[in-house]
Design a protein around this motif. Structure first.
Motif, PDB file in Angstrom:
ATOM      1  N   GLN A  34       0.842  -1.197   0.000  1.00 21.22           N
ATOM      2  CA  GLN A  34       0.000   0.000   0.000  1.00 21.22           C
ATOM      3  C   GLN A  34       0.878   1.248   0.000  1.00 21.22           C
ATOM      4  O   GLN A  34       1.881   1.308   0.701  1.00 21.22           O
ATOM      5  N   ALA A  36       1.020   5.165   0.824  1.00 19.91           N
ATOM      6  CA  ALA A  36       0.394   6.275   1.540  1.00 19.91           C
ATOM      7  C   ALA A  36       1.089   7.570   1.131  1.00 19.91           C
ATOM      8  O   ALA A  36       2.308   7.695   1.239  1.00 19.91           O
ATOM      9  N   TRP A  83      -9.454   0.412 -10.833  1.00 15.77           N
ATOM     10  CA  TRP A  83      -9.127   1.292  -9.711  1.00 15.77           C
ATOM     11  C   TRP A  83     -10.428   1.880  -9.180  1.00 15.77           C
ATOM     12  O   TRP A  83     -11.247   2.414  -9.940  1.00 15.77           O
ATOM     13  N   THR A 148      -9.897   9.952  -0.820  1.00 11.76           N
ATOM     14  CA  THR A 148      -8.755   9.731   0.062  1.00 11.76           C
ATOM     15  C   THR A 148      -8.116   8.365  -0.106  1.00 11.76           C
ATOM     16  O   THR A 148      -7.119   8.076   0.550  1.00 11.76           O
ATOM     17  N   SER A 149      -8.690   7.501  -0.980  1.00 10.76           N
ATOM     18  CA  SER A 149      -8.090   6.182  -1.151  1.00 10.76           C
ATOM     19  C   SER A 149      -8.544   5.559  -2.453  1.00 10.76           C
ATOM     20  O   SER A 149      -9.534   5.990  -3.066  1.00 10.76           O
ATOM     21  N   SER A 150      -7.799   4.549  -2.856  1.00  6.13           N
ATOM     22  CA  SER A 150      -8.163   3.791  -4.050  1.00  6.13           C
ATOM     23  C   SER A 150      -7.847   2.324  -3.826  1.00  6.13           C
ATOM     24  O   SER A 150      -6.751   1.978  -3.365  1.00  6.13           O
ATOM     25  N   ASP A 151      -8.813   1.453  -4.153  1.00  6.99           N
ATOM     26  CA  ASP A 151      -8.575   0.013  -4.170  1.00  6.99           C
ATOM     27  C   ASP A 151      -8.151  -0.389  -5.582  1.00  6.99           C
ATOM     28  O   ASP A 151      -8.519   0.269  -6.563  1.00  6.99           O
ATOM     29  N   SER A 176      -7.268  -3.624  -0.916  1.00 10.65           N
ATOM     30  CA  SER A 176      -7.949  -2.439  -0.404  1.00 10.65           C
ATOM     31  C   SER A 176      -6.931  -1.388   0.019  1.00 10.65           C
ATOM     32  O   SER A 176      -5.843  -1.709   0.506  1.00 10.65           O
ATOM     33  N   ASN A 177      -7.320  -0.123  -0.176  1.00  9.06           N
ATOM     34  CA  ASN A 177      -6.456   1.002   0.218  1.00  9.06           C
ATOM     35  C   ASN A 177      -5.050   0.860  -0.372  1.00  9.06           C
ATOM     36  O   ASN A 177      -4.048   1.093   0.290  1.00  9.06           O
ATOM     37  N   THR A 180      -3.497   5.535  -0.613  1.00  5.49           N
ATOM     38  CA  THR A 180      -4.239   6.324   0.372  1.00  5.49           C
ATOM     39  C   THR A 180      -3.592   7.687   0.532  1.00  5.49           C
ATOM     40  O   THR A 180      -2.407   7.877   0.251  1.00  5.49           O
ATOM     41  N   GLY A 182      -3.178  10.994   3.346  1.00  2.83           N
ATOM     42  CA  GLY A 182      -3.242  11.334   4.767  1.00  2.83           C
ATOM     43  C   GLY A 182      -2.308  12.487   5.057  1.00  2.83           C
ATOM     44  O   GLY A 182      -1.547  12.942   4.200  1.00  2.83           O
TER      45      GLY A 182
END
Length: 452
Positions: A34, A36, A83, A148-151, A176-177, A180, A182
């Motif tokens: 993932q 971030a 996406w 705020t996020s993408s799978d 998932s995520n 992301t 933040g």
């Protein structure tokens, strides 16, 4: 044609032998990688889209997976990428996918603004194993996030029709995520108190003429990446520290000699790091750059003779200016307490004393302290009135003594007959009580006021 048996994720991850560093960070089969990204490093478009990974050559947003299905020699398969909450910033081509060293024969969708892409891949004479590595190379184009996020989801289909209509996938992996957003920046506040010394009538601190208050520390989390490079960075990679400002709030009026208010150096007030700039109108705030003040204490120095140290509290408001000034917002604000100036001993504020001849007023100081304790009384008056302390305004309280002092014996008042007073005693406040009693000589009425 197909070997329908799929390996478990654990076996698949172990069997690939692929290096995450050499391929994508996002691995939908292994449920790892993932990415971030810090909000502070993103420049939104005019439509509010958040582009990330544009120009990045490290491949951090590339998508890696395994087929999860065996494919016979010379058979065709269709691999679909989806996406959620993100779209492509540039068109994908047939050369952007690699399946165990084999490229694509064609691509459907995968255009700028699309959230999916379907690649047709023809297995060679050796076919594909279940653990064949699939890598989608987004190149330097990145993706656009809408939230705020993408799978990310990767599926293999037997036909293009099934891939287009999302029917009967032969394998199906998702993460998932995968991407992301933040906040990477944070500020912590360290509270530290300084104490004014009662034996010097609060003209010095218990540590001498310099008192040390608390500090703040600004930092950038290494869990977040810059949108432009998809790499971690120190604070200076996220923030323009010389343009960022900390505003201290408190009493900046009582010390005036030399460099009375400054931030320390090396985490100590032993050396002046940089003077803070005091607002000389209200003397309630002072500022410094974050570059100078970060992780350094706020320091106060008095001359040790004429400058009386008050009890007061200090806080800090830190505004970090993002290095990407086109981010929205382009600053991050944090606030917190950094300490108090306290006084040791006992300090009691007496609101009213009078030497008016029609009254007989007395000041009572009761000591429950087990040893002798020095006391001192200072006076404050209104404009046009002058007060002069008399001999009884200072002295020593004996253990258990209830000292009674006539107002006319402790203060001389000219230009008026009233003032206020501050009583300080070198003893714990729980051992001292202060009161006034006033007799009206015309009718013998009495008024008594106790002070805490």
């Amino acid at each position: 044609m197909f070997n329908k048996k799929s390996l478990t994720l654990a076996v698949a991850a172990a069997a690939t032998g692929l290096s995450m560093g050499s391929f994508a960070q996002i691995d939908v089969t292994a449920d790892t990688g993932q990415v971030a990204i810090g909000n502070e490093s993103i420049t939104p478009t005019t439509t509010g889209v958040l582009p990330v990974g544009v120009g990045v050559t490290t491949g951090a947003l590339n998508v890696q997976s395994e087929l999860g299905i065996g494919v016979a020699a010379n058979d065709q398969i269709f691999i679909r990428f989806d996406w959620t909450g993100a779209t492509l910033l540039a068109d994908l081509g047939v050369g952007d996918i690699d399946v165990a060293g084999v490229g694509s024969t064609g691509v459907t969708d995968g255009l700028t603004g699309d959230s999916s892409a379907i690649f047709g891949v023809l297995a060679g004479t050796s076919g594909f194993s279940q653990t064949a590595a699939v890598v989608l190379d987004l190149g330097t184009n990145g993706v656009a996030l809408a939230g705020t996020s993408s799978d990310v989801r990767v599926r293999v289909f037997e036909s293009q029709t099934n891939a287009t209509n999302e029917l009967l996938p032969l394998s199906d992996d998702s993460l998932s995520n995968a991407i992301t957003l933040g906040d990477a920046l944070s500020v912590t506040f360290a509270d530290d108190d300084a104490t004014a010394e009662v034996t010097t009538n609060f003209t010095e601190f218990t540590t001498g003429t310099t008192g040390t208050l608390g500090s703040f520390t600004a930092s950038a989390s290494t869990n977040f990446l810059l949108a432009s490079t998809l790499t971690t960075a120190p604070l200076t990679g996220w923030v323009r520290t010389t343009a960022s400002v900390v505003t201290y709030t408190g009493d900046f009026s009582f010390a005036t000699s030399g460099t009375p208010y400054f931030v320390g150096s090396g985490g100590s007030c032993a050396t002046v790091g940089a003077a803070v700039t005091v607002d000389t109108v209200a003397f309630a705030t002072a500022t410094s750059t974050v570059d100078a003040a970060d992780s350094q204490p706020l320091c106060v120095t008095v001359n040790g003779t004429t400058e009386t140290i008050p009890e007061t509290s200090y806080s800090a408001d830190v505004q970090l200016v993002h290095d990407v000034t086109t981010s929205s917002p382009n600053v991050s604000d944090f606030s917190g307490d950094i300490g108090d100036i306290d006084r040791n001993g006992t300090t009691v504020e007496v609101a009213y004393l009078t030497t008016f001849t029609d009254y007989n007023q007395r000041l009572l100081i009761n000591s429950r302290h087990p040893v002798p304790a020095e006391y001192n009384i200072t006076f404050q008056s209104e404009d046009g009135v002058t007060t002069t302390a008399l001999g009884s305004a200072s002295g020593t309280l004996q253990p258990g003594e209830n000292l009674v002092l006539r107002a006319v014996d402790i203060v001389s008042i000219t230009g008026g007959t009233r003032c206020s007073a501050t009583v300080t005693v070198v003893a714990p406040e729980g051992n001292i009580s202060v009161a006034t009693t006033q007799v009206n000589l015309s009718d013998a009425s009495t008024d008594t006021v106790s002070y805490n």
